[in-house]
Enzyme design. Structure first.
Site, mmCIF file in Angstrom:
data_model
loop_
_atom_site.group_PDB
_atom_site.id
_atom_site.type_symbol
_atom_site.label_atom_id
_atom_site.label_comp_id
_atom_site.label_asym_id
_atom_site.label_seq_id
_atom_site.Cartn_x
_atom_site.Cartn_y
_atom_site.Cartn_z
ATOM 1 N N PHE A 11 0.850 -1.193 0.000
ATOM 2 C CA PHE A 11 0.000 0.000 0.000
ATOM 3 C C PHE A 11 0.883 1.239 0.000
ATOM 4 O O PHE A 11 1.717 1.415 0.886
ATOM 5 C CB PHE A 11 -0.950 0.031 1.207
ATOM 6 C CG PHE A 11 -1.877 1.212 1.142
ATOM 7 C CD1 PHE A 11 -2.957 1.207 0.261
ATOM 8 C CD2 PHE A 11 -1.658 2.352 1.899
ATOM 9 C CE1 PHE A 11 -3.798 2.312 0.158
ATOM 10 C CE2 PHE A 11 -2.503 3.457 1.799
ATOM 11 C CZ PHE A 11 -3.562 3.428 0.929
ATOM 12 N N ASP A 41 9.114 2.730 1.884
ATOM 13 C CA ASP A 41 7.923 3.457 2.314
ATOM 14 C C ASP A 41 7.741 3.159 3.804
ATOM 15 O O ASP A 41 7.249 2.105 4.187
ATOM 16 C CB ASP A 41 6.714 2.977 1.489
ATOM 17 C CG ASP A 41 5.421 3.648 1.934
ATOM 18 O OD1 ASP A 41 5.401 4.277 3.010
ATOM 19 O OD2 ASP A 41 4.419 3.526 1.194
ATOM 20 N N LYS A 48 2.326 9.444 8.370
ATOM 21 C CA LYS A 48 1.491 9.087 9.536
ATOM 22 C C LYS A 48 1.960 9.633 10.900
ATOM 23 O O LYS A 48 1.418 10.617 11.382
ATOM 24 C CB LYS A 48 1.293 7.579 9.585
ATOM 25 C CG LYS A 48 0.385 7.093 8.453
ATOM 26 C CD LYS A 48 -0.150 5.708 8.705
ATOM 27 C CE LYS A 48 -1.284 5.355 7.777
ATOM 28 N NZ LYS A 48 -0.895 4.806 6.479
HETATM 29 C C1 LIG Z 1 -1.114 5.172 5.050
HETATM 30 C C2 LIG Z 1 -0.025 4.808 4.105
HETATM 31 C C3 LIG Z 1 0.206 5.551 2.929
HETATM 32 C C4 LIG Z 1 -0.693 6.669 2.500
HETATM 33 O O1 LIG Z 1 -0.632 7.764 3.343
HETATM 34 P P1 LIG Z 1 -1.717 8.945 3.174
HETATM 35 O O2 LIG Z 1 -1.253 9.965 4.183
HETATM 36 O O3 LIG Z 1 -3.058 8.373 3.460
HETATM 37 O O4 LIG Z 1 -1.617 9.445 1.797
HETATM 38 C C5 LIG Z 1 1.269 5.195 2.141
HETATM 39 N N1 LIG Z 1 2.080 4.179 2.473
HETATM 40 C C6 LIG Z 1 1.893 3.440 3.586
HETATM 41 C C7 LIG Z 1 2.833 2.325 3.910
HETATM 42 C C8 LIG Z 1 0.827 3.726 4.431
HETATM 43 O O5 LIG Z 1 0.615 2.968 5.511
#
Ligand SMILES: *Cc1c(COP(=O)(O)O)cnc(C)c1O
Length: 399
Positions: free
Chosen positions: A138, A223, A252
């Site tokens: 994700f 990420d 986050k």
């Molecule tokens: C939540 C998340 C995102 C997206 O972040 P947003 O602030 O909602 O755009 C991207 N990568 C990972 C691993 C995430 O957990």
């Protein structure tokens, strides 16, 4: 306004993109949150790994108040003290030399993708643009990041997607090696797949990925939007795996709840961006940087938070494993690192989450059948005991 009316208006005026629970939350302190009807909740969701320090941590609140009185926003046409300070702190505590600030995880990944393409064109040639990512990953909800995300359900209906991405099985170094081609320029991974169901890499996987990237002159993008900021018991998850990335993204937990994201890179890679290459109006504005500085300072102070996270993570994992023994026909697996833990069930967990909510416990269900635990790092043993009691009751009533 009473709860029923609020829910009606929410459904009436707000676009229907979330399957929200029928509750309005109004207030929070530490690991507790309260509904508009006064009902108290034990919050093991923590804004899905956002509220690292719990709700309304006093240091973050005061930092925001002070900054709000001084300067909220100017523009990235000018230098801003809180942004300089935050960048310096991130550089001093990571592999990175340079930071780009934005407002969310998706934007941080979008920036990483753009920087990667620029860098690859400059250093490896015009035809190097392809980024390999993992199935079940994700990376966000913009067009490029849903393309990077290896989940059909997130891409469905938004075609045509952005060219230049390829997906491989997570945790399978052979699959990655066979996917490399003449267009490949980078590999992008979450160190632990959060949204995909708290999927752990095997101990050597990320090291092997790093080696493969070095061998083929590919960038490694991590990420850490979910795993970063102390969540796993280290400031960044890559520290557990004995590697460093070329680019890392954060969001986050970075600002304890204010929208701030960051893309971190080594000098060599960062130099592919020049004035005009990329920008964000709000990115790294004084308000959000003040919140992020307070968050980082609190995390880094004498390492207390990391110890706490590690100890509570181990305790929570042990308690979840005890539950697994008791409910072995429903619970298949307990896994994760620090305070990013998953409990995999044999069935969909949405009913269970609803039943827990009625009993005053907020839990998150991801990937359909995985309960994901992302409580604040300030969680205490008694909170975990309380949570386990409620979860145990609900599991007995359902089975
Ligand atoms: C939540 C998340 C995102 C997206 O972040 P947003 O602030 O909602 O755009 C991207 N990568 C990972 C691993 C995430 O957990």
């Amino acid at each position: 306004m009473e709860m029923k009316k609020l829910l009606e208006e929410s459904n009436h005026y707000i676009m229907n993109t979330y399957n929200r629970f029928p509750v309005v939350l109004r207030k929070g302190r530490g690991i507790k949150a309260w509904g508009a009807d006064g009902k108290e909740y034990l919050d093991f969701v923590g804004g899905i790994a956002v509220n690292i320090l719990g709700h309304c941590h006093p240091r973050v609140v005061v930092a925001i108040q002070k900054q709000a009185q001084r300067l909220l926003h100017v523009s990235n046409l000018y230098h801003i003290e809180p942004q300089i300070k935050l960048a310096k702190m991130l550089v001093e505590h990571s592999f990175a030399d340079k930071i780009f600030f934005c407002n969310s995880g998706a934007e941080a990944n979008e920036a990483a993708i753009k920087l990667t393409r620029r860098y690859a064109k400059e250093h490896s040639g015009k035809d190097r643009f392809e980024i390999i990512t993992a199935f079940n990953s994700f990376h966000g909800r913009t067009l490029a990041t849903i393309t990077a995300t290896g989940q059909e359900k997130i891409q469905k209906g938004f075609e045509p997607l952005v060219p230049g991405f390829k997906h491989v099985l997570f945790n399978d170094i052979h699959a990655l090696r066979s996917a490399l081609g003449k267009n490949t320029c980078a590999v992008m991974l979450e160190p632990i797949q959060g949204e995909g169901g708290v999927k752990m890499p095997s101990p050597d996987y990320l090291k092997e990925v790093r080696r493969l990237c070095d061998e083929h002159k590919l960038l490694l993008i991590l990420d850490e939007v979910q795993t970063g900021m102390g969540r796993t018991g280290r400031l960044f998850a890559y520290e557990h795996f004995d590697i460093v990335p070329d680019i890392m993204t954060l969001a986050k937990g970075l600002g304890s709840g204010v929208p701030v994201g960051a893309m971190l890179a080594s000098d060599k890679v960062a130099s592919a961006f020049a004035p005009g290459s990329h920008a964000s109006t709000f990115g790294g504005n004084p308000l959000v940087c003040a919140a992020a500085i307070a968050t980082l300072e609190t995390l880094l102070e004498d390492g207390f938070m990391f110890d706490q996270c590690k100890r509570m993570g181990e305790y929570l994992q042990k308690e979840l494993k005890n539950l697994q023994k008791e409910f072995s026909s429903v619970i298949i697996d307990v896994r994760g690192l620090g305070l990013l833990l998953g409990l995999e069930l044999t069935r969909d967990c949405s009913n269970l989450v609803k039943a827990c909510m009625e009993k005053g416990l907020l839990l998150n269900c991801t990937a359909g059948n995985v309960l994901r635990f992302t409580p604040p790092l300030i969680v205490q043993e008694k909170d975990i005991d309380h949570m386990i009691d409620i979860l145990g009751e609900v599991l007995s009533s359902l089975s």
